[in-house]
Enzyme design. Structure first.
Site, PDB file in Angstrom:
ATOM      1  N   CYS A   1       0.832  -1.207   0.000  1.00 46.34           N
ATOM      2  CA  CYS A   1       0.000   0.000   0.000  1.00 46.34           C
ATOM      3  C   CYS A   1       0.871   1.265   0.000  1.00 46.34           C
ATOM      4  CB  CYS A   1      -0.975  -0.049   1.177  1.00 46.34           C
ATOM      5  SG  CYS A   1      -2.387   1.049   0.975  1.00 46.34           S
TER       6      CYS A   1
ATOM      7  N   HIS B   1      -3.568  -5.704   0.921  1.00 52.58           N
ATOM      8  CA  HIS B   1      -2.991  -5.945   2.256  1.00 52.58           C
ATOM      9  C   HIS B   1      -3.002  -7.433   2.598  1.00 52.58           C
ATOM     10  CE1 HIS B   1      -2.517  -1.815   3.747  1.00 52.58           C
ATOM     11  NE2 HIS B   1      -3.574  -1.532   3.010  1.00 52.58           N
TER      12      HIS B   1
ATOM     13  N   GLU C   1      -1.191  -8.948   4.607  1.00 56.87           N
ATOM     14  CA  GLU C   1      -0.932  -9.146   6.037  1.00 56.87           C
ATOM     15  C   GLU C   1      -2.216  -9.135   6.860  1.00 56.87           C
ATOM     16  OE1 GLU C   1      -0.585  -6.387   4.438  1.00 56.87           O
ATOM     17  OE2 GLU C   1      -0.861  -4.612   5.699  1.00 56.87           O
TER      18      GLU C   1
END
Lengths: 79, 222
Positions: free
Chosen positions: B86, B196, B198
């Site tokens: 990002c 994202h 994660e």
């Protein structure tokens, strides 16, 4: 010494913000508004009186930080 | 496997990245601050998402000129694995570690939703844990993820297999050219992506679609 740097999008790069502004101007009743492109202006104060050096420095500032030359052009004016 | 997370003022996904790396690698990553000029000896450096320096000037532009990014560039040149997510992706392109640029979303709106990602190249150190062409889910949350590059750069990226993730099934949230969601550099050790991964690594997240990316990059067998 004072300088003004103008950063504009290169031709062909999509500018959705300019497009939205263009539509808003038409919506306000401004007829005949063609393409709108949004850019940035930086007013910079500089010490010293050497215009040639100032121009070199300002161009370096543009290349290193103020403009992303992948999508943006810049121009430098010293007053 | 040792990792490090880059911290900059205005990032807000750093704790998510630290938690993901801790859970997947089994040890907490080192953290490096924007003014640090040295990064410890690690296998992976992650630049998390957020709004470094308030997105002033251009997203990632000021962060990319901080001393820590010179250290990241030195490590990347030595072959250390680097992931930018990002805002981290925006910082990597502004720093010149990845080609192209991330512009304002074509819709002009901030998008926060789940998208589908196709593994466009499963033969990278980041995607070897996935099947070629596999479609995974991933959250996105950004205002400036509209990837753009000039025609020559784009042809090179596509020709060399440097496009790694592509928005799939009509879920392109930002107008990104060729549906590009993530790319690697020419050496293949630096990855930038807008989604994202994660935030999707365990059941509590609602799925673990993003986990194999970190396992691949850390050399951990799934």
């Amino acid at each position: 010494m004072k300088a003004r740097i103008t950063v504009t999008l290169k031709n062909g790069v999509l500018d959705p913000q300019g497009k939205a502004i263009e539509h808003a101007l038409s919506g306000l009743g401004f007829d005949g508004v063609g393409q709108v492109r949004q850019g940035k202006v930086f007013d910079i104060e500089l010490a010293g009186t050497d215009k040639a050096k100032a121009e070199t420095d300002l161009k370096a500032m543009c290349d290193k930080l103020l403009a992303n030359t992948v999508i943006e052009n810049y121009s430098v004016a010293i007053t | 496997m040792k990792s490090a997370v880059v911290l900059l003022p205005g990032l807000n996904r750093d704790r998510d990245m630290i938690a993901a790396l801790t859970k997947i690698s089994g040890q907490a990553p080192a953290t490096v601050w924007q003014t640090d000029t040295e990064i410890p000896d690690v296998d992976l450096i992650a630049i998390p998402g957020g709004f470094s320096f308030g997105d002033y000037l251009r997203c990632g532009a000021i962060a990319a000129r901080m001393p820590v990014m010179r250290a990241v560039a030195e490590k990347a040149a030595k072959g250390v694995t680097v992931i930018g997510v990002c805002n981290g992706f925006q910082i990597l392109v502004e720093a010149g570690l990845l080609p192209g640029v991330l512009m304002r979303n074509a819709s002009l709106k901030f998008v926060c939703r789940q998208v589908k990602l196709q593994i466009a190249n499963a033969n990278t150190m980041f995607t070897r844990g996935y099947q070629p062409g596999q479609v995974i889910r991933s959250p996105v949350a950004h205002h400036d993820g509209n990837y753009f590059a000039d025609a020559d750069t784009l042809a090179r990226l596509e020709g060399e297999g440097q496009v790694v993730f592509r928005y799939a099934d009509g879920t392109n949230p930002n107008g990104s050219i060729n549906d590009i969601a993530g790319i690697v550099n020419d050496k293949g050790n630096v990855l930038g992506l807008m989604p994202h991964p994660e935030n999707l690594i365990e059941a509590a997240h609602g799925g673990n679609d993003g986990r194999a990316l970190f396992e691949s990059a850390l050399g951990i067998a799934a």
